[in-house]
Write a protein that holds these residues in place. Structure first.
Motif, short mmCIF file in Angstrom:
data_model
loop_
_atom_site.label_atom_id
_atom_site.label_comp_id
_atom_site.label_asym_id
_atom_site.label_seq_id
_atom_site.Cartn_x
_atom_site.Cartn_y
_atom_site.Cartn_z
N HIS A 59 0.84 -1.21 0.00
CA HIS A 59 0.00 0.00 0.00
C HIS A 59 0.87 1.26 0.00
N CYS A 60 1.17 1.74 -1.22
CA CYS A 60 2.02 2.94 -1.39
C CYS A 60 1.19 4.21 -1.54
N ALA A 61 -0.10 4.08 -1.84
CA ALA A 61 -0.94 5.27 -2.07
C ALA A 61 -1.03 6.10 -0.80
N ALA A 62 -0.89 7.41 -0.93
CA ALA A 62 -0.95 8.29 0.25
C ALA A 62 -1.14 9.73 -0.18
N HIS A 63 -1.63 10.52 0.76
CA HIS A 63 -1.68 11.98 0.59
C HIS A 63 -0.36 12.48 1.18
N THR A 64 0.56 12.88 0.31
CA THR A 64 1.90 13.24 0.78
C THR A 64 2.23 14.73 0.65
N ALA A 65 1.24 15.54 0.28
CA ALA A 65 1.48 16.99 0.18
C ALA A 65 1.47 17.56 1.60
N VAL A 66 2.66 17.58 2.20
CA VAL A 66 2.81 17.89 3.63
C VAL A 66 2.24 19.25 3.99
N ASP A 104 8.67 9.03 8.82
CA ASP A 104 9.35 9.57 10.01
C ASP A 104 8.53 10.67 10.68
N TYR A 105 7.55 11.23 9.96
CA TYR A 105 6.72 12.32 10.51
C TYR A 105 5.78 11.86 11.63
N VAL A 106 5.73 10.56 11.92
CA VAL A 106 4.90 10.10 13.05
C VAL A 106 5.57 10.45 14.39
N PHE A 107 6.84 10.85 14.34
CA PHE A 107 7.56 11.29 15.56
C PHE A 107 7.58 12.81 15.64
N ASP A 108 7.88 13.32 16.83
CA ASP A 108 7.90 14.79 16.98
C ASP A 108 9.16 15.42 16.40
N ASP A 122 4.50 10.86 18.22
CA ASP A 122 3.91 12.14 18.63
C ASP A 122 3.98 13.11 17.44
N PRO A 123 3.20 12.83 16.39
CA PRO A 123 3.29 13.65 15.18
C PRO A 123 2.86 15.09 15.42
N LYS A 124 3.53 16.02 14.75
CA LYS A 124 3.24 17.45 14.92
C LYS A 124 2.50 18.06 13.74
N SER A 130 -2.16 12.05 10.22
CA SER A 130 -3.01 11.21 9.37
C SER A 130 -2.32 9.90 9.00
N LYS A 131 -0.99 9.93 8.84
CA LYS A 131 -0.25 8.70 8.56
C LYS A 131 -0.22 7.80 9.80
N ARG A 132 -0.14 8.41 10.98
CA ARG A 132 -0.20 7.64 12.22
C ARG A 132 -1.58 6.99 12.36
N ALA A 133 -2.63 7.72 11.97
CA ALA A 133 -3.98 7.16 11.99
C ALA A 133 -4.06 5.93 11.08
N GLY A 134 -3.38 6.01 9.94
CA GLY A 134 -3.32 4.86 9.02
C GLY A 134 -2.63 3.66 9.67
N GLU A 135 -1.54 3.93 10.41
CA GLU A 135 -0.85 2.85 11.13
C GLU A 135 -1.80 2.16 12.10
N ILE A 136 -2.57 2.96 12.83
CA ILE A 136 -3.50 2.41 13.82
C ILE A 136 -4.56 1.54 13.12
#
Length: 289
Positions: A59-66, A104-108, A122-124, A130-136
């Motif tokens: 699953h490579c699809a993602a919203h990556t426009a930070v 790496d953005y899932v960390f602070d 601790d994403p900022k 939203s990527k952390r939510a995907g992990e969950i």
């Protein structure tokens, strides 16, 4: 050994290299981009994944426009959380292994040490959250998952930092590049090779996968110029100057420290991914062809 593999985000930077590698290795691949499968549509995911019956889904699809994610919060969560839930549910229904590409953005990004897989997230930024939510979603809904966090990705397909610097370095008299954010540049081909190795196993869990060793964006740019002069014979007019994050404020906060410890790679007996500078050289050689 999984022989049928479905790839989401197949037209993206990483997705394209994953598909090419799988095809070269003789896998039966269903390459899905937005046109082939809308991941935000649960029924469509269930139908397409159900009919193909893959042994693994990457699953490579993602919203990556930070930066855009900071204002378009719904879109980031719709794709990264809800879309991932849909892919996880559909994959689980057919008994497929699921690889979720995270960040790496899932960390602070405030820590002084490299982050390992079991450090508290601790994403900022909205992107990171939203990527952390995907992990969950993956951890909750999939029984056979690999969550693979990566960083500073570049490759032959799509736009990225390396290509931008190669262009600007030949056009501008001076370039200021941030020197107080540290991370590990990751070449898509090296990451794709690791993902392929992973799906051949049942060593499920969370992995940090980037090229090894670390640098700042400024040091990375220095290396890009030095290697491109040697490999591609390019001449750069730009004088490089280091600058601070504060001089380049962006809508989304950037992690100061994106360096990730490859604890799971080591403890699961995989070979670590080669140093980033070797990956960069290979990429430039690929551009030369």
């Amino acid at each position: 050994m999984a022989k049928k593999i479905l790839v989401t985000g197949a037209a993206g930077q990483l997705g394209r290299d994953v598909v090419l590698l799988l095809e070269r290795r003789g896998y039966e691949v269903l390459a899905c981009d937005r046109q082939e499968m809308d991941i935000t549509d649960l029924d469509q995911c269930s139908k397409i994944i159900g009919e193909f019956g893959p042994e693994a889904v990457i699953h490579c699809a993602a919203h990556t426009a930070v930066d855009a994610a900071e204002t378009d919060i719904d879109a980031a969560y719709l794709i990264n959380a809800v879309g991932t839930r849909n892919v996880a549910l559909a994959s689980e229904k057919v008994g497929a292994k699921l690889v979720y590409i995270s960040t790496d953005y899932v960390f602070d990004g405030q820590g002084s040490q490299p982050y390992h897989e079991y450090d508290n997230t601790d994403p900022k930024s909205i992107y990171g959250k939203s990527k952390r939510a995907g992990e969950i979603m993956v951890q909750t809904l999939s029984s056979k998952y690999f969550i693979v966090r990566t960083s500073w990705v570049y490759g032959k397909y799509g736009s990225n930092f390396v290509k931008t610097m190669l262009k600007l370095g030949q056009e501008k008299p001076m370039l200021q590049v941030v020197d107080d954010q540290k991370g590990s540049p990751t070449y898509t081909v090296d990451l794709a090779n690791f993902l392929l190795e992973l799906i051949g196993t049942e060593k499920y869990g969370v992995y940090h996968a980037s090229n090894s060793e670390a640098c700042t964006w400024y040091e990375f740019t220095q290396a890009i110029f030095a290697e491109a002069e040697e490999i591609l014979g390019l001449k750069f007019t730009a004088k490089l100057e280091p600058c601070t994050t504060e001089q380049f404020l962006r809508p989304a906060p950037r992690p100061r420290n994106s360096v990730m410890e490859h604890l799971s790679i080591r403890t699961n007996g995989f070979q670590d991914i080669r140093p980033w500078r070797e990956g960069l050289r290979s990429f430039l050689l690929e551009l030369k062809v």
